[in-house]
Design an enzyme around this catalytic site. Sequence first.
Site, PDB file in Angstrom:
ATOM      1  N   HIS A  44      40.230  -1.716 -10.812  1.00  0.00           N
ATOM      2  CA  HIS A  44      39.283  -0.615 -10.891  1.00  0.00           C
ATOM      3  C   HIS A  44      40.043   0.644 -11.297  1.00  0.00           C
ATOM      4  O   HIS A  44      41.227   0.781 -11.027  1.00  0.00           O
ATOM      5  CB  HIS A  44      38.625  -0.439  -9.521  1.00  0.00           C
ATOM      6  CG  HIS A  44      37.463   0.504  -9.491  1.00  0.00           C
ATOM      7  ND1 HIS A  44      37.607   1.875  -9.480  1.00  0.00           N
ATOM      8  CD2 HIS A  44      36.124   0.271  -9.436  1.00  0.00           C
ATOM      9  CE1 HIS A  44      36.415   2.447  -9.418  1.00  0.00           C
ATOM     10  NE2 HIS A  44      35.498   1.496  -9.395  1.00  0.00           N
ATOM     11  N   ASP A  54      43.286  -3.090  -2.696  1.00  0.00           N
ATOM     12  CA  ASP A  54      41.983  -2.429  -2.795  1.00  0.00           C
ATOM     13  C   ASP A  54      40.928  -3.399  -2.278  1.00  0.00           C
ATOM     14  O   ASP A  54      40.583  -4.376  -2.944  1.00  0.00           O
ATOM     15  CB  ASP A  54      41.728  -2.051  -4.259  1.00  0.00           C
ATOM     16  CG  ASP A  54      40.331  -1.525  -4.529  1.00  0.00           C
ATOM     17  OD1 ASP A  54      39.475  -1.578  -3.627  1.00  0.00           O
ATOM     18  OD2 ASP A  54      40.091  -1.073  -5.662  1.00  0.00           O
ATOM     19  N   GLN A  90      35.584  -4.325  -2.395  1.00  0.00           N
ATOM     20  CA  GLN A  90      34.597  -5.392  -2.584  1.00  0.00           C
ATOM     21  C   GLN A  90      34.833  -6.570  -1.649  1.00  0.00           C
ATOM     22  O   GLN A  90      34.163  -7.599  -1.785  1.00  0.00           O
ATOM     23  CB  GLN A  90      34.632  -5.876  -4.044  1.00  0.00           C
ATOM     24  CG  GLN A  90      34.346  -4.820  -5.079  1.00  0.00           C
ATOM     25  CD  GLN A  90      32.925  -4.287  -5.007  1.00  0.00           C
ATOM     26  OE1 GLN A  90      32.032  -4.937  -4.493  1.00  0.00           O
ATOM     27  NE2 GLN A  90      32.706  -3.087  -5.537  1.00  0.00           N
ATOM     28  N   LYS A 111      29.837   0.783   0.731  1.00  0.00           N
ATOM     29  CA  LYS A 111      29.690  -0.573   0.198  1.00  0.00           C
ATOM     30  C   LYS A 111      29.522  -1.614   1.307  1.00  0.00           C
ATOM     31  O   LYS A 111      29.447  -2.816   1.029  1.00  0.00           O
ATOM     32  CB  LYS A 111      30.897  -0.934  -0.671  1.00  0.00           C
ATOM     33  CG  LYS A 111      31.062  -0.054  -1.909  1.00  0.00           C
ATOM     34  CD  LYS A 111      32.258  -0.486  -2.730  1.00  0.00           C
ATOM     35  CE  LYS A 111      32.567   0.498  -3.847  1.00  0.00           C
ATOM     36  NZ  LYS A 111      31.537   0.549  -4.887  1.00  0.00           N
ATOM     37  N   CYS A 119      33.822   0.885 -14.304  1.00  0.00           N
ATOM     38  CA  CYS A 119      35.134   1.487 -14.019  1.00  0.00           C
ATOM     39  C   CYS A 119      36.267   0.487 -14.231  1.00  0.00           C
ATOM     40  O   CYS A 119      37.272   0.493 -13.504  1.00  0.00           O
ATOM     41  CB  CYS A 119      35.182   2.062 -12.604  1.00  0.00           C
ATOM     42  SG  CYS A 119      34.102   3.486 -12.366  1.00  0.00           S
TER      43      CYS A 119
END
Length: 415
Positions: free
Chosen positions: A130, A207, A210, A233, A373
């Site tokens: 991302h 990261d 998600q 999220k 992104c």
Amino acid sequence: MSQQNLESLDVGAIREAFPILQREFNGEQLVYLDNAATTQTPDPVVDAMSDYYREYNANVHRGIHHLSQEASIAYEEAHDRVAEFIGASGGREEVVFTKNTTEAENLVAYSWGLNELGPGDEIVLTQMEHHASLVTWQQIGKRTGADVEYIQLTDDGRLDMDHARELITDDTAMLSAVHVSNTLGTVNPVSELVDIAHDHDALAFIDGAQAVPNRPVDVEAINADFYAFSGHKMAGPTGIGALYGKKELLEDMQPYLYGGGMIRKVTFEESTWDDLPWKFEPGTPQIAEAVGLVAAIDWLEEIGMERIEAHEAEIARYAYERLDAEPGVEIYGPEPGPERGGLVGFNLDSVHAHDLASIMNDHAVAIRAGDHCTQPLHDELGVAASARASFYVYNTKDEVDKLVAAIDDARQLFA
């Protein structure tokens, strides 16, 4: 998880906590399939934040009156709750609240990267990063003289782990990798990546934007040095995220934002910093949002993260199979299985992703269209943009059927 346990998830009851899902557009009920961008917020989270504003709204760490004490306790304990949720045994000292995953990346990049990196050092990313990771470390590389390298992908959208082992060397100082790709849906072998980085004395930033919302995550089992995610999220509020960092690393890092609330002593000549995590949280923090994040965690854990992961995987599998059977649809990323998360990125022949999303909107189906992104990844895929349907605990197979029906209409319109 068995099919019986999966079926025990009462999606109808879950949906009752989301009044927004009852909205109608053009006479059709909303089908919300843009969860990778942001999930909807259930009533218990909204109620918890409203209770804060109605009952104990005050600044934290500032006053000795009752409201400030109550707000301070709630804010501090929110760090403990997040640490428990992600398996950080160090508690609040290893959890820094940020606005989102992007700010967490920047915090580490500026507080650690600018001070530790230089010419001859390497930063290793993946081609599916991302922009929160890619752009941040790219710019740190330009400022410090460190080289930035990228782990390539296989034809089916997985990381090329042979290339990872070749690319990560003793010159590597930082590996930053996405846990689950927001474009391909690929679930990366982050523990293996971290091990490779540590074998070369490099640090590893994962990261988890998600991943944390839809699967059990244990940062200590992964052994990441840093791990970040966003509240919005995972059924929580916008404006709050969290950075996990190993205590010894955070202690050695200098803050990159300054002001009140993060200091121990200030003179006209010098300043010293407060203890962890407060030295990284200057100014009035996200108090209501922290309360909301805790409520979201409580709500998710009441359902069960394993059940959420299984439900999302089942919906994503069904969507993949339905879309794969559609003429002219190209799907990106791995086939359904343990290495694919709960989203499907795709394109329809001769229809730009933005046009497709517009037609979806006419049918009250909300999807994402664009580069998500991940512009360099789309360059690798050879497309300017893609459509993305992403799922969460409240989505159903009937909603996938409505998505496919809308795609059929788009095909006919552009025939």
